[in-house]
Design a protein around this motif. Structure first.
Motif, PDB file in Angstrom:
ATOM      1  N   GLY A 104       0.823  -1.209   0.000  1.00  0.00           N
ATOM      2  CA  GLY A 104       0.000   0.000   0.000  1.00  0.00           C
ATOM      3  C   GLY A 104       0.856   1.257   0.000  1.00  0.00           C
ATOM      4  N   MET A 105       1.946   1.241   0.767  1.00  0.00           N
ATOM      5  CA  MET A 105       2.845   2.394   0.803  1.00  0.00           C
ATOM      6  C   MET A 105       3.519   2.587  -0.561  1.00  0.00           C
ATOM      7  SD  MET A 105       2.825   3.948   3.765  1.00  0.00           S
ATOM      8  CE  MET A 105       4.367   4.619   4.386  1.00  0.00           C
ATOM      9  N   HIS A 106       3.991   1.476  -1.151  1.00  0.00           N
ATOM     10  CA  HIS A 106       4.587   1.571  -2.489  1.00  0.00           C
ATOM     11  C   HIS A 106       3.608   2.216  -3.463  1.00  0.00           C
ATOM     12  CE1 HIS A 106       7.850  -0.785  -1.117  1.00  0.00           C
ATOM     13  NE2 HIS A 106       7.422  -1.980  -1.448  1.00  0.00           N
ATOM     14  N   GLY A 107       2.303   1.900  -3.270  1.00  0.00           N
ATOM     15  CA  GLY A 107       1.275   2.352  -4.210  1.00  0.00           C
ATOM     16  C   GLY A 107       1.123   3.865  -4.269  1.00  0.00           C
ATOM     17  N   ASN A 108       1.697   4.585  -3.331  1.00  0.00           N
ATOM     18  CA  ASN A 108       1.674   6.039  -3.408  1.00  0.00           C
ATOM     19  C   ASN A 108       2.764   6.570  -4.326  1.00  0.00           C
ATOM     20  OD1 ASN A 108      -0.429   6.686  -1.398  1.00  0.00           O
ATOM     21  ND2 ASN A 108       0.951   5.582  -0.023  1.00  0.00           N
ATOM     22  N   VAL A 109       3.732   5.719  -4.606  1.00  0.00           N
ATOM     23  CA  VAL A 109       4.910   6.145  -5.357  1.00  0.00           C
ATOM     24  C   VAL A 109       4.946   5.473  -6.730  1.00  0.00           C
ATOM     25  CG1 VAL A 109       7.425   6.177  -5.340  1.00  0.00           C
ATOM     26  CG2 VAL A 109       6.166   6.446  -3.199  1.00  0.00           C
ATOM     27  N   TYR A 110       4.654   4.181  -6.716  1.00  0.00           N
ATOM     28  CA  TYR A 110       4.653   3.403  -7.952  1.00  0.00           C
ATOM     29  C   TYR A 110       3.217   3.150  -8.404  1.00  0.00           C
ATOM     30  CZ  TYR A 110       9.616   2.173  -7.395  1.00  0.00           C
ATOM     31  OH  TYR A 110      10.971   2.208  -7.305  1.00  0.00           O
ATOM     32  N   GLU A 111       3.072   2.786  -9.683  1.00  0.00           N
ATOM     33  CA  GLU A 111       1.754   2.415 -10.194  1.00  0.00           C
ATOM     34  C   GLU A 111       1.868   1.158 -11.028  1.00  0.00           C
ATOM     35  OE1 GLU A 111      -0.684   6.393 -11.073  1.00  0.00           O
ATOM     36  OE2 GLU A 111       1.278   6.340 -12.000  1.00  0.00           O
ATOM     37  N   GLY A 112       0.747   0.452 -11.144  1.00  0.00           N
ATOM     38  CA  GLY A 112       0.701  -0.727 -11.993  1.00  0.00           C
ATOM     39  C   GLY A 112      -0.030  -0.421 -13.281  1.00  0.00           C
ATOM     40  N   LEU A 113      -0.134  -1.434 -14.149  1.00  0.00           N
ATOM     41  CA  LEU A 113      -0.890  -1.244 -15.383  1.00  0.00           C
ATOM     42  C   LEU A 113      -2.350  -0.962 -15.050  1.00  0.00           C
ATOM     43  CD1 LEU A 113       0.559  -4.027 -17.725  1.00  0.00           C
ATOM     44  CD2 LEU A 113       1.101  -1.594 -17.664  1.00  0.00           C
ATOM     45  N   VAL A 114      -2.855  -1.663 -14.017  1.00  0.00           N
ATOM     46  CA  VAL A 114      -4.215  -1.403 -13.565  1.00  0.00           C
ATOM     47  C   VAL A 114      -4.119  -0.964 -12.107  1.00  0.00           C
ATOM     48  CG1 VAL A 114      -5.103  -3.199 -15.078  1.00  0.00           C
ATOM     49  CG2 VAL A 114      -4.645  -3.727 -12.690  1.00  0.00           C
ATOM     50  N   ARG A 115      -5.191  -0.425 -11.594  1.00  0.00           N
ATOM     51  CA  ARG A 115      -5.231  -0.095 -10.174  1.00  0.00           C
ATOM     52  C   ARG A 115      -6.630  -0.415  -9.650  1.00  0.00           C
ATOM     53  NH1 ARG A 115      -5.069   6.520 -10.817  1.00  0.00           N
ATOM     54  NH2 ARG A 115      -7.204   6.774 -11.533  1.00  0.00           N
ATOM     55  N   ARG A 116      -6.763  -0.380  -8.314  1.00  0.00           N
ATOM     56  CA  ARG A 116      -8.065  -0.619  -7.699  1.00  0.00           C
ATOM     57  C   ARG A 116      -8.616   0.719  -7.237  1.00  0.00           C
ATOM     58  NH1 ARG A 116     -10.184  -6.084  -7.678  1.00  0.00           N
ATOM     59  NH2 ARG A 116      -8.385  -7.398  -8.125  1.00  0.00           N
ATOM     60  N   SER A 117      -9.889   0.947  -7.513  1.00  0.00           N
ATOM     61  CA  SER A 117     -10.529   2.177  -7.034  1.00  0.00           C
ATOM     62  C   SER A 117     -10.754   2.039  -5.522  1.00  0.00           C
ATOM     63  CB  SER A 117     -11.855   2.373  -7.736  1.00  0.00           C
ATOM     64  OG  SER A 117     -12.714   1.311  -7.391  1.00  0.00           O
ATOM     65  N   ALA A 118     -11.295   3.088  -4.911  1.00  0.00           N
ATOM     66  CA  ALA A 118     -11.506   3.054  -3.462  1.00  0.00           C
ATOM     67  C   ALA A 118     -12.436   1.910  -3.080  1.00  0.00           C
ATOM     68  CB  ALA A 118     -12.053   4.382  -2.970  1.00  0.00           C
ATOM     69  N   ASP A 119     -13.364   1.526  -3.970  1.00  0.00           N
ATOM     70  CA  ASP A 119     -14.220   0.391  -3.656  1.00  0.00           C
ATOM     71  C   ASP A 119     -13.715  -0.892  -4.325  1.00  0.00           C
ATOM     72  OD1 ASP A 119     -14.858   1.136  -6.166  1.00  0.00           O
ATOM     73  OD2 ASP A 119     -17.013   1.383  -5.826  1.00  0.00           O
ATOM     74  N   LEU A 120     -12.426  -0.897  -4.661  1.00  0.00           N
ATOM     75  CA  LEU A 120     -11.693  -2.091  -5.082  1.00  0.00           C
ATOM     76  C   LEU A 120     -12.044  -2.627  -6.465  1.00  0.00           C
ATOM     77  CD1 LEU A 120     -11.528  -4.000  -1.685  1.00  0.00           C
ATOM     78  CD2 LEU A 120      -9.892  -2.417  -2.687  1.00  0.00           C
ATOM     79  N   LYS A 121     -12.677  -1.809  -7.301  1.00  0.00           N
ATOM     80  CA  LYS A 121     -12.909  -2.216  -8.690  1.00  0.00           C
ATOM     81  C   LYS A 121     -11.624  -1.978  -9.496  1.00  0.00           C
ATOM     82  CE  LYS A 121     -17.622  -2.759  -8.827  1.00  0.00           C
ATOM     83  NZ  LYS A 121     -17.820  -2.514  -7.421  1.00  0.00           N
TER      84      LYS A 121
END
Lengths: 526, 326
Positions: free
Chosen positions: A48-65
């Motif tokens: 989760g911490m990495h996710g503030n700095v790095y990104e993936g090809l897809v991501r999850r919205s706040a409701d995890l879609k």
């Protein structure tokens, strides 16, 4: 009188220094943020911490879609060939362009030896660059959930990683941290400014982020605070804008305090109990020569002896949701079709008598005491409930470091009756069926976290079908069929989904994700 | 003299070795480090490979001797969780712990000595009685409880002082960072230093009080009075001086335990020193850090005791001849 003046003067000078920077967001978590290499440790808080700095090809919205991130769109060209169209104009923090080469490089690195994230992309998947902004994934077989774990497969910059000699993943046994484990270069909304593992990590804003920003922060400061009381106190005193987790017994205090609120919600993790159903004689029981847990009536008797509503009310202070399945209802469309066996000690006693244990028996229970919310208290309650139907439970509660060493494959699955929690990393039932319910051997091949060794070839067969079924409705029907068998045979006793509790200052608004990842991009500070 | 000192040093080395051996044997019961180093989805084969590469499959004694051979060369291995040399990690956390210990020792002396003198001189005043009862509370309450009490009073209710951390720190060269040069750093050290120093303060106060009462009864004070010296010089020069010998001994010994037992205070205040590093290491089964920390603690105590022993011999010639005969 003099003392009064002196203390007032002291108060004033001290108060003058505590004016915090209005837009720096300060928060604390109970654990530390050690590694910056995004493939070193597959653990929720770190990812989760990495996710503030790095990104993936897809991501999850706040409701995890699942939603597009570094890939703008994707299509399934053939059942075994997926094409991803990459976003153009995205730059890494150092100014490098994001291209297909970075995706191919990251796909290789995440599967390389030493990575703790090898499950993100199977070894036999071919990753092919079509042009600078198109990448194809060629699969050995159909897989409808190929991209479901990719929100935490972060894309790294090939050029930067190679130039800094960090191609090899900092593995768990490495003795020297490589450049990427202490420095970052992602495409995400924040950059890491300073990083002192175990002490403090500070973030600055990436002004060149491709997406529209919601947050209004100029910086973020993270401190690990291990002591529950200190973490709560620091939030109450206004030194922190957010702290998590908040112990359930402190939720009322945080809510009652002017200026802070406890943000609670269901977590995806399912807490459950399991039985050794594999050995012919239990390792830790007074019943010799046979294994009572091989009898479904005994397992069901245990199930019906435990009052989950009482656990919810007394131990979890309302912060749990009794579970009928081994997966969160959020993650499975047909969850509504399933319900728990009712709490019924009389029925439980009858079942035990039918199975030939009318006088009860003795069994040891393994339980962690620092892993899940109130884990030891839940096990104690379980022991008390079981005592009412004549089962004597010898509780062995210990720190997670000891507990997991005993009950996992490395300890030879040394347990007769245990508690465990599980969140499927892919947010999908396939993960639950495979890891927790498929037959395994003594080394863990098959269902590695099926500690009790439950085994039904029919479930294994359904699991395989679930993996390769592309049609969602048919797939859900297959999953339902598998869960029905597990429920009928009481493979485990699902207890509840534990709740999340974050303490938040009224000065900020943010979003809580059910997977307990925390993303600064939603934080707005007034 | 030389023979005595070298015998003491040899004994100190034996003590260090035994501490290292016992602590190393205990680590077998802390848990499995591998589970803390990888995620839940890591396969059993990968875990096994990791265990092999870390040398955890070797017999404990083999691991121990490997460790001792490294430690002799000041190589304490690498931390499992941080992947960095343990010596560096501890070195980086040392300033925080030493500053905290130093501040709390100063606090204990600065308050303990005057309070001890006062209570010794004014046995029956209400202030003395108050000091004594407060000090009783200070001794009997556990450190973590006092710390949390302070946090709730001074951080949450009054909002005067921070509840955690070191505040802003300034780098002094590459080896030392200090919190004494910023306002937030000084504010941050107040509560933990008092929490840690409270017990020592009480100890010093009661020691000085007892010694003062003793000394005031002696002849040379009576003679000093008879000569008509003013009370101030009798109390503070003639009496206090004579009480200081045992106080210095005790303070020296206590300094070691302040440094070593800062763990609890550091945990309560999230003070980023060695103690918290050790505690995190225990939770994560980071054996190299645990082993190095315990060795360091043993080392501090051994060195202090050695110095005290040597000082006694230097001061008191009678000990020298007795040892010589033995």
């Amino acid at each position: 009188m003099r003392l009064k003046i002196a203390s007032a003067a002291l108060a004033m000078t001290l108060a003058a220094g505590t004016q915090a920077n209005a837009e720096t967001f300060k928060f604390a978590f109970q654990g530390t943020y050690n590694q910056l290499d995004p493939y070193s440790l597959n653990e929720t808080f770190t990812l989760g911490m990495h996710g503030n700095v790095y990104e993936g090809l897809v991501r999850r919205s706040a409701d995890l879609k699942i939603e597009p991130a570094l890939a703008e769109s994707w299509e399934v060209l053939e059942p075994t060939r997926w094409r991803f169209h990459l976003r153009k104009g995205v730059k890494f923090h150092n100014g490098n362009d994001f291209t297909a080469d970075d995706v191919v490089f990251s796909a290789d690195r995440v599967r390389a030896e030493g990575s703790d994230m090898t499950t993100r992309i199977a070894k036999d998947v071919k990753v092919v660059k079509v042009d600078d902004y198109t990448v194809d994934f060629i699969l050995p077989g159909v897989n409808p959930i190929l991209h479901s774990e990719w929100s935490t497969w972060y894309i790294m910059d090939k050029e930067w990683t190679e130039a800094n000699n960090a191609v090899k993943v900092t593995s768990a046994s490495d003795t020297n941290p490589n450049y990427a484990s202490l420095n970052t270069n992602g495409t995400g909304p924040f950059k890491i400014a300073t990083h002192e593992p175990g002490v403090k990590t500070t973030f600055t804003v990436n002004d060149g982020w491709w997406d529209n920003k919601v947050h209004n922060l100029t910086g973020v400061e993270f401190t690990p605070i291990g002591s529950d009381a200190t973490r709560v106190a620091a939030l109450l005193s206004g030194e922190l804008d957010m702290a998590f987790p908040i112990p359930v017994q402190d939720i009322k205090r945080v809510d009652g305090n002017a200026g802070t609120t406890a943000l609670t919600g269901p977590e995806l993790r399912t807490i459950f109990l399991g039985f050794d159903q594999k050995r012919d004689e239990l390792l830790h029981s007074n019943i010799k020569g046979k294994n009572p847990f091989k009898d479904v009536r005994v397992r069901k008797a245990f199930y019906q002896a435990i009052d989950v509503d009482a656990i919810k009310a007394k131990i979890m202070r309302g912060l749990s949701e009794p579970a009928a399945l081994m997966i969160s209802p959020f993650l499975f469309a047909n969850s509504g079709d399933f319900s728990r066996y009712p709490y019924d000690p009389a029925a439980s006693k009858k079942l035990l008598a039918e199975a030939g244990y009318g006088d009860g028996f003795e069994v040891s229970m393994d339980c962690p005491n620092d892993r899940y919310v109130n884990d030891e208290a839940i096990c104690q309650a379980t022991a008390a409930f079981l005592a009412r139907v004549g089962i004597k439970v010898n509780l062995n509660a210990q720190p997670k470091a000891k507990y997991f060493a005993k009950v996992l494959a490395s300890g030879g699955y040394d347990t007769s009756f245990y508690m465990l929690g599980w969140t499927p990393g892919s947010f999908d039932s396939y993960n639950v069926l495979l890891n927790l319910n498929n037959c395994r051997d003594d080394k863990g091949a098959g269902g590695p976290f099926n500690l009790g060794g439950y085994c039904n070839p029919k479930v294994d067969e359904l699991t395989k079908k679930v993996l390769s079924e592309n049609d969602e409705e048919k797939r859900n029907a297959l999953i339902s069929e598998a869960y029905t068998i597990l429920n009928d045979e009481v493979s485990h006793i699902p207890l509840h989904q534990q709740g999340l509790a974050w303490g938040v200052s009224d000065k900020v608004t943010l979003k809580q994700r059910a997977d307990n990842e925390f993303h600064f991009k939603y934080v707005v500070k007034n | 003299m030389f023979g005595f000192i070298s015998r003491r040093i040899a004994m100190a080395l034996v003590v260090m070795f035994v501490v290292a051996l016992i602590s190393f044997l205990l680590f077998r019961f802390v848990g499995d480090p591998v589970n803390q180093m990888v995620g839940i989805e890591t396969t059993p084969e990968q875990r096994e490979a990791l265990r092999q590469s870390l040398g955890l499959n070797d017999p404990v004694l083999v691991q121990f001797f490997r460790y001792v051979m490294g430690a002799i060369q000041f190589d304490f291995g690498n931390s499992y969780q941080f992947k960095q040399p343990v010596a560096d990690l501890i070195g980086r956390r040392l300033p925080a712990t030493l500053e905290l210990s130093f501040a709390s020792a100063i606090f204990a002396l600065a308050l303990g000595i005057p309070m001890g003198v006062y209570t010794g001189l004014n046995r029956d005043s209400w202030l003395s009685k108050m000091f004594l009862s407060v000090s009783l509370v200070g001794i009997s309450l556990p450190t973590f409880f006092i710390g949390i009490l302070f946090i709730f009073l001074f951080s949450v209710t009054l909002q005067w002082l921070p509840s955690f951390g070191r505040g802003e720190v300034t780098e002094l060269g590459s080896f030392w960072d200090t919190g004494f040069l910023t306002i937030s750093g000084i504010k941050a050290i107040i509560l933990p230093a008092i929490t840690l120093g409270l017990y020592q303060m009480t100890l010093i106060m009661r020691l000085i009080r007892a010694e003062m009462l003793e000394v005031l009864r002696t002849d040379h004070i009576k003679f000093a009075r008879a000569r008509g010296l003013p009370n101030r010089s009798v109390y503070y020069i003639h009496a206090l001086k004579n009480t200081m010998v045992p106080v210095i001994t005790i303070t020296g010994l206590q300094l070691g335990s302040i440094i070593a037992f800062a763990i609890i205070t550091e945990t309560v205040f999230q003070w980023p020193g060695m103690g918290i590093l050790f505690l995190q290491a225990v939770q994560n089964v980071d054996i190299p850090i645990m082993a190095a920390y315990l060795l360091l603690t043993a080392f501090i105590f051994v060195v202090i005791n050695l110095i005290v022993d040597i000082l006694y011999v230097v001061i008191d010639p009678r000990l020298r001849t007795e040892r010589g005969r033995a």
